[in-house]
Design an enzyme around this catalytic site. Structure first.
Site, PDB file in Angstrom:
ATOM      1  N   SER A 139     -10.347  -9.043  -0.103  1.00 21.25           N
ATOM      2  CA  SER A 139      -9.689  -7.800   0.305  1.00 21.25           C
ATOM      3  C   SER A 139     -10.232  -7.422   1.686  1.00 21.25           C
ATOM      4  O   SER A 139     -11.333  -7.835   2.062  1.00 21.25           O
ATOM      5  CB  SER A 139     -10.051  -6.694  -0.683  1.00 21.25           C
ATOM      6  OG  SER A 139      -9.701  -5.425  -0.183  1.00 21.25           O
ATOM      7  N   TYR A 152     -16.475  -1.910  -5.902  1.00 26.64           N
ATOM      8  CA  TYR A 152     -15.311  -2.749  -5.576  1.00 26.64           C
ATOM      9  C   TYR A 152     -15.523  -3.434  -4.219  1.00 26.64           C
ATOM     10  O   TYR A 152     -15.346  -4.645  -4.084  1.00 26.64           O
ATOM     11  CB  TYR A 152     -14.028  -1.905  -5.552  1.00 26.64           C
ATOM     12  CG  TYR A 152     -12.822  -2.723  -5.161  1.00 26.64           C
ATOM     13  CD1 TYR A 152     -12.336  -3.710  -6.003  1.00 26.64           C
ATOM     14  CD2 TYR A 152     -12.189  -2.535  -3.926  1.00 26.64           C
ATOM     15  CE1 TYR A 152     -11.243  -4.494  -5.641  1.00 26.64           C
ATOM     16  CE2 TYR A 152     -11.099  -3.309  -3.554  1.00 26.64           C
ATOM     17  CZ  TYR A 152     -10.626  -4.286  -4.418  1.00 26.64           C
ATOM     18  OH  TYR A 152      -9.559  -5.058  -4.054  1.00 26.64           O
TER      19      TYR A 152
END
Ligand code: NAP
Length: 260
Positions: A139, A152
């Site tokens: 990501s 995350y």
């Protein structure tokens, strides 16, 4: 038997990879689809069989449990596929402040985003040959620490770091690794991550078809990192050039604002 394996195939980026891979690799014999929702995987199997005639094997399993790996190992040993591509797309987010989040939920995110991806990669590597590809969905959150989504962001930094290191380790065997680092993408991700995408994120939201098309082009070019869109390419550059304190301040502002 030329095979592609896709985790997280029941929705979002994983499902889109499964749809686009047969166009990318024309000679594939099978795609193995992994996720928990069997109804979604069955629908995808029907679609892929209709469109490209490819045989799909379904593993409707939880990657946080051991049994899926035993099941896969058994099939790998029996069928000895030539794994041309592994896509590790299964993942979960947690876009809530650390202090307010159940620690068990956080370790579940680490287990899926880091441990499961690592285990899948290790398991499949033995069945990969010259020209095989490993595609790890990281990501843009990997580029800098993520206040408000700290765990995350850290899991995605792990995925990016692991992928770049593996790309170097495996180049001697002509196995190529790509970390895919998109910004916000229109999938079910934000629904399960704990908050709806806020206004700031909605403006940047990319379509999964475009992100995956770009990723597969980068995979073909043997790029170690695939970043979709000018905004995220810019974010990657800024995160490298700006001092840490400034980067952390900017990310805190962005993540706090994206909740509104
Ligand atoms: N969407 C974004 O904005 C965005 C941005 C950057 C990176 N990413 C990354 O992209 C990847 C894919 O996310 P997405 O956006 O496509 O979200 P998504 O639509 O929610 O897809 C997540 C996939 O992971 C699977 N999954 C979740 N937990 C699992 C488990 N325990 N065992 C097996 N499969 C599991 C889900 O299937 P089941 O629920 O059926 O198990 C689903 O297929 C993730 O790694 C995410 O971090 C997403």
């Amino acid at each position: 038997m030329k095979t592609a394996i896709v985790t997280g195939a029941s929705s979002g980026l994983g499902r889109e990879f499964a749809r686009q891979i047969p166009k990318f690799y024309r000679g594939l014999d099978e795609i193995w689809l992994i996720a928990r929702r069997s109804d979604r995987l069955e629908e995808l199997r029907e679609e892929l069989t209709r469109q490209s005639g490819i045989y799909c094997r379904i593993y409707d399993s939880d990657l946080l449990r051991d049994y899926v790996y035993y099941h896969l190992q058994r099939d790998l040993d029996a069928l000895k596929p030539d794994i041309r591509m592994l896509v590790n797309a299964a993942g979960a987010g947690c876009t809530e402040p650390f202090a307010g989040t159940d620690p068990e939920r956080l370790t579940g995110v680490i287990g899926l985003n880091c441990a499961a991806l690592t285990r899948m990669t290790g398991l499949c590597l033995r069945y990969m040959n010259r020209g095989s590809r490993i595609v790890n969905v990281a990501s843009a959150a990997a580029f800098a620490p993520q206040p408000g989504a700290a765990v995350y962001g850290a899991t995605k930094a792990y995925v990016l770091s692991l992928s770049r290191a593996l790309a170097r380790e495996l180049e001697k065997r002509c196995i190529f690794v790509t970390a895919v680092c998109p910004g916000p993408v229109e999938t079910e991700f934000f629904r399960t991550a704990g908050e709806p995408a806020g206004a700031a994120r909605r403006k940047l939201m990319a379509c999964p078809q475009h992100v995956v098309r770009q990723a597969l082009k980068d995979v073909r070019k043997r790029r170690a990192v695939s970043v979709y869109g000018c905004a995220m390419k810019g974010a990657k550059t800024v995160s490298k050039l700006a001092p840490d304190r400034l980067t952390d301040w900017i990310m805190n502002r962005i993540n706090t604002r994206s909740h509104t």
